[in-house]
Design a protein around this motif. Sequence first.
Motif, PDB file in Angstrom:
ATOM      1  N   VAL B 203       0.843  -1.202   0.000  1.00  0.00           N
ATOM      2  CA  VAL B 203       0.000   0.000   0.000  1.00  0.00           C
ATOM      3  C   VAL B 203       0.878   1.252   0.000  1.00  0.00           C
ATOM      4  O   VAL B 203       0.554   2.262  -0.624  1.00  0.00           O
ATOM      5  CB  VAL B 203      -0.997  -0.012   1.193  1.00  0.00           C
ATOM      6  CG1 VAL B 203      -0.357   0.385   2.499  1.00  0.00           C
ATOM      7  CG2 VAL B 203      -2.177   0.902   0.914  1.00  0.00           C
ATOM      8  N   SER B 204       2.053   1.164   0.664  1.00  0.00           N
ATOM      9  CA  SER B 204       2.904   2.359   0.720  1.00  0.00           C
ATOM     10  C   SER B 204       3.594   2.604  -0.615  1.00  0.00           C
ATOM     11  O   SER B 204       4.004   3.717  -0.921  1.00  0.00           O
ATOM     12  CB  SER B 204       3.937   2.221   1.832  1.00  0.00           C
ATOM     13  OG  SER B 204       4.883   1.228   1.486  1.00  0.00           O
ATOM     14  N   GLN B 205       3.749   1.546  -1.416  1.00  0.00           N
ATOM     15  CA  GLN B 205       4.432   1.703  -2.700  1.00  0.00           C
ATOM     16  C   GLN B 205       3.479   1.919  -3.862  1.00  0.00           C
ATOM     17  O   GLN B 205       3.908   2.191  -4.980  1.00  0.00           O
ATOM     18  CB  GLN B 205       5.308   0.474  -2.977  1.00  0.00           C
ATOM     19  CG  GLN B 205       6.528   0.439  -2.044  1.00  0.00           C
ATOM     20  CD  GLN B 205       7.361  -0.802  -2.237  1.00  0.00           C
ATOM     21  OE1 GLN B 205       6.937  -1.737  -2.912  1.00  0.00           O
ATOM     22  NE2 GLN B 205       8.535  -0.820  -1.623  1.00  0.00           N
ATOM     23  N   ASN B 206       2.168   1.788  -3.592  1.00  0.00           N
ATOM     24  CA  ASN B 206       1.200   1.946  -4.682  1.00  0.00           C
ATOM     25  C   ASN B 206       1.188   3.394  -5.157  1.00  0.00           C
ATOM     26  O   ASN B 206       1.082   4.322  -4.363  1.00  0.00           O
ATOM     27  CB  ASN B 206      -0.193   1.543  -4.181  1.00  0.00           C
ATOM     28  CG  ASN B 206      -1.188   1.430  -5.317  1.00  0.00           C
ATOM     29  OD1 ASN B 206      -1.437   2.393  -6.028  1.00  0.00           O
ATOM     30  ND2 ASN B 206      -1.745   0.247  -5.494  1.00  0.00           N
ATOM     31  N   GLU B 207       1.283   3.568  -6.473  1.00  0.00           N
ATOM     32  CA  GLU B 207       1.399   4.929  -7.012  1.00  0.00           C
ATOM     33  C   GLU B 207       0.137   5.755  -6.781  1.00  0.00           C
ATOM     34  O   GLU B 207       0.174   6.978  -6.819  1.00  0.00           O
ATOM     35  CB  GLU B 207       1.722   4.879  -8.507  1.00  0.00           C
ATOM     36  CG  GLU B 207       0.732   4.006  -9.284  1.00  0.00           C
ATOM     37  CD  GLU B 207       0.937   4.048 -10.780  1.00  0.00           C
ATOM     38  OE1 GLU B 207       1.637   4.956 -11.229  1.00  0.00           O
ATOM     39  OE2 GLU B 207       0.377   3.172 -11.475  1.00  0.00           O
ATOM     40  N   HIS B 208      -0.994   5.094  -6.531  1.00  0.00           N
ATOM     41  CA  HIS B 208      -2.242   5.849  -6.332  1.00  0.00           C
ATOM     42  C   HIS B 208      -2.496   6.202  -4.871  1.00  0.00           C
ATOM     43  O   HIS B 208      -3.474   6.858  -4.559  1.00  0.00           O
ATOM     44  CB  HIS B 208      -3.446   5.036  -6.852  1.00  0.00           C
ATOM     45  CG  HIS B 208      -3.384   4.781  -8.324  1.00  0.00           C
ATOM     46  ND1 HIS B 208      -3.331   5.801  -9.236  1.00  0.00           N
ATOM     47  CD2 HIS B 208      -3.368   3.628  -9.031  1.00  0.00           C
ATOM     48  CE1 HIS B 208      -3.276   5.279 -10.454  1.00  0.00           C
ATOM     49  NE2 HIS B 208      -3.294   3.967 -10.359  1.00  0.00           N
ATOM     50  N   VAL B 209      -1.629   5.708  -3.981  1.00  0.00           N
ATOM     51  CA  VAL B 209      -1.881   5.925  -2.546  1.00  0.00           C
ATOM     52  C   VAL B 209      -0.993   7.047  -2.007  1.00  0.00           C
ATOM     53  O   VAL B 209       0.229   7.030  -2.182  1.00  0.00           O
ATOM     54  CB  VAL B 209      -1.618   4.637  -1.734  1.00  0.00           C
ATOM     55  CG1 VAL B 209      -1.809   4.892  -0.236  1.00  0.00           C
ATOM     56  CG2 VAL B 209      -2.559   3.531  -2.197  1.00  0.00           C
ATOM     57  N   HIS B 210      -1.622   8.044  -1.380  1.00  0.00           N
ATOM     58  CA  HIS B 210      -0.871   9.070  -0.657  1.00  0.00           C
ATOM     59  C   HIS B 210      -0.927   8.691   0.812  1.00  0.00           C
ATOM     60  O   HIS B 210      -1.980   8.780   1.435  1.00  0.00           O
ATOM     61  CB  HIS B 210      -1.508  10.454  -0.828  1.00  0.00           C
ATOM     62  CG  HIS B 210      -1.683  10.840  -2.258  1.00  0.00           C
ATOM     63  ND1 HIS B 210      -0.684  11.389  -3.004  1.00  0.00           N
ATOM     64  CD2 HIS B 210      -2.752  10.731  -3.081  1.00  0.00           C
ATOM     65  CE1 HIS B 210      -1.118  11.612  -4.226  1.00  0.00           C
ATOM     66  NE2 HIS B 210      -2.376  11.220  -4.304  1.00  0.00           N
ATOM     67  N   LEU B 211       0.182   8.249   1.353  1.00  0.00           N
ATOM     68  CA  LEU B 211       0.204   7.803   2.745  1.00  0.00           C
ATOM     69  C   LEU B 211       0.548   8.975   3.660  1.00  0.00           C
ATOM     70  O   LEU B 211       1.605   9.598   3.505  1.00  0.00           O
ATOM     71  CB  LEU B 211       1.230   6.670   2.898  1.00  0.00           C
ATOM     72  CG  LEU B 211       1.494   6.187   4.319  1.00  0.00           C
ATOM     73  CD1 LEU B 211       0.222   5.688   4.973  1.00  0.00           C
ATOM     74  CD2 LEU B 211       2.542   5.086   4.309  1.00  0.00           C
ATOM     75  N   LEU B 212      -0.347   9.286   4.570  1.00  0.00           N
ATOM     76  CA  LEU B 212      -0.106  10.359   5.527  1.00  0.00           C
ATOM     77  C   LEU B 212      -0.078   9.749   6.920  1.00  0.00           C
ATOM     78  O   LEU B 212      -1.111   9.598   7.574  1.00  0.00           O
ATOM     79  CB  LEU B 212      -1.204  11.429   5.434  1.00  0.00           C
ATOM     80  CG  LEU B 212      -1.406  12.069   4.052  1.00  0.00           C
ATOM     81  CD1 LEU B 212      -2.624  12.967   4.057  1.00  0.00           C
ATOM     82  CD2 LEU B 212      -0.179  12.856   3.638  1.00  0.00           C
ATOM     83  N   SER B 213       1.121   9.338   7.372  1.00  0.00           N
ATOM     84  CA  SER B 213       1.214   8.746   8.705  1.00  0.00           C
ATOM     85  C   SER B 213       1.497   9.850   9.718  1.00  0.00           C
ATOM     86  O   SER B 213       1.866  10.966   9.346  1.00  0.00           O
ATOM     87  CB  SER B 213       2.319   7.689   8.740  1.00  0.00           C
ATOM     88  OG  SER B 213       3.548   8.271   8.392  1.00  0.00           O
ATOM     89  N   TYR B 214       1.331   9.528  10.994  1.00  0.00           N
ATOM     90  CA  TYR B 214       1.525  10.496  12.080  1.00  0.00           C
ATOM     91  C   TYR B 214       0.660  11.725  11.821  1.00  0.00           C
ATOM     92  O   TYR B 214       1.074  12.858  12.065  1.00  0.00           O
ATOM     93  CB  TYR B 214       3.017  10.868  12.173  1.00  0.00           C
ATOM     94  CG  TYR B 214       3.503  11.145  13.597  1.00  0.00           C
ATOM     95  CD1 TYR B 214       3.121  10.332  14.645  1.00  0.00           C
ATOM     96  CD2 TYR B 214       4.350  12.209  13.868  1.00  0.00           C
ATOM     97  CE1 TYR B 214       3.574  10.576  15.939  1.00  0.00           C
ATOM     98  CE2 TYR B 214       4.800  12.473  15.157  1.00  0.00           C
ATOM     99  CZ  TYR B 214       4.404  11.648  16.187  1.00  0.00           C
ATOM    100  OH  TYR B 214       4.843  11.887  17.467  1.00  0.00           O
ATOM    101  N   SER B 215      -0.551  11.484  11.311  1.00  0.00           N
ATOM    102  CA  SER B 215      -1.427  12.581  10.884  1.00  0.00           C
ATOM    103  C   SER B 215      -2.840  12.341  11.376  1.00  0.00           C
ATOM    104  O   SER B 215      -3.227  11.201  11.647  1.00  0.00           O
ATOM    105  CB  SER B 215      -1.472  12.666   9.357  1.00  0.00           C
ATOM    106  OG  SER B 215      -0.183  12.813   8.845  1.00  0.00           O
ATOM    107  N   GLU B 216      -3.574  13.431  11.469  1.00  0.00           N
ATOM    108  CA  GLU B 216      -4.960  13.297  11.900  1.00  0.00           C
ATOM    109  C   GLU B 216      -5.878  14.151  11.041  1.00  0.00           C
ATOM    110  O   GLU B 216      -5.513  15.258  10.656  1.00  0.00           O
ATOM    111  CB  GLU B 216      -5.107  13.726  13.360  1.00  0.00           C
ATOM    112  CG  GLU B 216      -4.885  12.594  14.334  1.00  0.00           C
ATOM    113  CD  GLU B 216      -5.028  13.052  15.767  1.00  0.00           C
ATOM    114  OE1 GLU B 216      -6.122  12.884  16.336  1.00  0.00           O
ATOM    115  OE2 GLU B 216      -4.043  13.573  16.317  1.00  0.00           O
ATOM    116  N   VAL B 217      -7.082  13.612  10.772  1.00  0.00           N
ATOM    117  CA  VAL B 217      -8.082  14.392  10.052  1.00  0.00           C
ATOM    118  C   VAL B 217      -8.691  15.370  11.051  1.00  0.00           C
ATOM    119  O   VAL B 217      -9.238  14.965  12.069  1.00  0.00           O
ATOM    120  CB  VAL B 217      -9.167  13.478   9.456  1.00  0.00           C
ATOM    121  CG1 VAL B 217     -10.287  14.297   8.848  1.00  0.00           C
ATOM    122  CG2 VAL B 217      -8.559  12.559   8.415  1.00  0.00           C
ATOM    123  N   THR B 218      -8.566  16.656  10.755  1.00  0.00           N
ATOM    124  CA  THR B 218      -9.086  17.646  11.705  1.00  0.00           C
ATOM    125  C   THR B 218     -10.366  18.291  11.215  1.00  0.00           C
ATOM    126  O   THR B 218     -11.095  18.889  12.009  1.00  0.00           O
ATOM    127  CB  THR B 218      -8.045  18.749  11.976  1.00  0.00           C
ATOM    128  OG1 THR B 218      -7.596  19.263  10.718  1.00  0.00           O
ATOM    129  CG2 THR B 218      -6.866  18.210  12.745  1.00  0.00           C
TER     130      THR B 218
END
Lengths: 133, 653
Positions: B203-218
């Motif tokens: 999932v981290s290498q998939n070109e369509h996925v923007h991985l936002l770790s250490y993050s929260e939806v505010t």
Amino acid sequence: MKIILGNSHPQSLFAQRIEALSRQKLFACYQCGKCSSGCPMAESMDLLPNRVIREAQLNNEPALMSCRAVWFCSSCFACAVRCPKGIDIARIMEAVRTLQMMDGKSITEKPSCEDNGTLPQIALISHFRKFNM
Amino acid sequence: MTRLGVFICHCGKNIARTVDTEALREKAATLPHVVLAKDYLYLCSKPGQTMIADDIREHHLDRVLVAACSPRLHGKTFAQTAQRAGLNPYLLDMANIREQCSWVHIDGAEGTEKAFSIIKGGLGRLLYAEPLEPFQSPVTKRVLVIGGGIAGIQAALDIANSGYEVYLVEKLPSLGGHMAQLGETFPTLDCSSCILTPKMVEVSQNEHVHLLSYSEVTGIEGNIGQFQVTVRLRPRYVDETLCTGCGDCVPTCPVVVPNEFDQGLGARKAVYLPFPQAVPAVYTIDWDACLNTDKLIICENCYKNCEAGAINFLMEPQEKMFEVGAVVLATGYELMPVAHIGEYGGDGYEDVIDGLQFERMLSASGPTGGVVRRPSDGRIPQNVVFVQCSGSRDPEHGIPYCSKVCCMYTAKHALLYKHAVPDGQAYVFYIDIRAAGKGHEEFVQKVMSEERILYLRGKVSKIFKSGAKLVVWGADTLSGRQVEIEADLVVLAMAVIPSSGSQKLARTLHIASDLSGFFSEAHPKLRPLESNTDGIFLAGAAQFAKDITDTVSQATGAAGKALSLLANDFIKLEPTISGVEEGLCRGCGLCVSICPFGAVKMLPSTRTGAMVAGINPILCKGCGLCAAGCLSGAITLKGSSFKQIFAQLEEMV
């Protein structure tokens, strides 16, 4: 009576003897009670057949060594045939009887002469086995 | 001149048994504006619908009343019939003479009379009906997935592999969630991280996925098809683009704190990677533990040792904003704290641990290297007591529901313990064994009979310390006896509860949650993957306690739901929503507080500039609460205007 388990109370010595004598897996029993519900002698027993197995699982030697129920078992094998886990309960009953007798603790009361006429044949045969030990 | 048509359905005998449909037809034909009245055996059948459509055209009917069942059942059917005949579907209404009349009456005369008054009311309402047109809203072809556990990973992968962009937001430094903590999984004893890690990497290498770790939806604004999302990226103090994951920063860090990933059993430094397989493989400085503060830098050990120059003590939180068309919520669960149960020591005994702590012990990469040890003295426990339903199924002190996974993982724990310590003894206290999954019952029975685990039927009443040991007081209701066990280690299968922060998220997203805090599904049977807000879907234990198998199934289902939304360029929305007559609105704002969907906002009037209520047509569900609550009568629910409702009432009474 409280069951004490833990380090200083090895859990399974008595249970293992019953397993060795009966060649049945005590811990396969999940206590559904089908053996007890169909046992023709259940009404006369002080512990129902499933309770006999339960006490064995709990390693409750005193309860089983003084249990009279095993002597009412006529070895009709209804329980063994019906058991969903394939346990031959009659063999466990026989193992407990054996252990009681090895301990010199036969506590059977012989049926009175009047009863003889009404006792089922299979009961007579199993009694023959018991009284001849 | 209005030309009304009335069609009365027999519904086989469902209506005709109680209601005299023929008499009803004759009476209805005499009502004002009615040019045609008919009765028919099954109006919803194809010949029935054809008859209505033909009559609309032939008799130039401009309004039609179908007296039949509930519009919930066949509202759409007859709306389509009207449309086929060239009549605006909102000029066809239904009068419910089945559920609300024939089914609840025995007396035919009374039933017929009531049916007639329902029809009269329906016609009254219909006279003031206005033609309405459904409207469209564009769909942004991107999805936000909140939560990077197995549910979020699976949903993100399924969506990304269909070619759509995904934003995957994880609160913690690494993906993986609780599944990454587990040793082996029931009932197959697959190594948990071995089957999870490849998915994390994928999932981290998939070109369509923007991985936002250490993050929260505010923040989330908008609605189905167009959600404006704000995400807060917490500062890692380590530059993600520069960090090589070498770990040279760790040895010289002077701060040692408990490692959350090991459920506090192990330790980590202030600069850390939660676990070796973490994704992204980037170190993070725990700013709460670090000696440095925003104002004062007093330790530069990690900075000096980082050859890549990735450490940045001045890093600040960032905000990222983007738009998505759908949201998948996969925020997972946590365990009720042991401290919650005072009679089990209330977290005061080191050797009373929860299920996840035991998982960390069993894990080869865990704090004990896969060896089961007592946390207090490191000795290998000879007698281990497992307590199921710790906090679960206890409406008085804990939670009322069954946590669903404990029976299985406790059986697994007992088995793995016996494999690790063959001469040890495991005891399991339970109230019922719930092993309803595929291969689950067989697994539990195998554990009982093959491993000779003593299952004791009863809830433990008390755990207390006696020297180095723990004494467990329980009962075995099967034999009717009290049980006392001298134990070395006690493992509590603590209740599964929604993850902390899920309530805050529910408020941010305007979605409902149940009494226990799990996100509510739109329908418990038929819409288990959807929240009650359109475009927001549910996956995994955030909806309710569930195992990995069910979680993955639900995540794939939720992804499918999001994809079927994304397959449309536009979504069609019902026009039966609220509208504001600006001239009547006095700007009190009552409607804003009434609306459960956040669809009403105070906006400056385009004509006068004064603040008036404005309805977001996409968020509005047409519940009518604002219209009923408006003190000046400025709000109208289209398709159920006050004129219509009063006319209906007037005809009925």
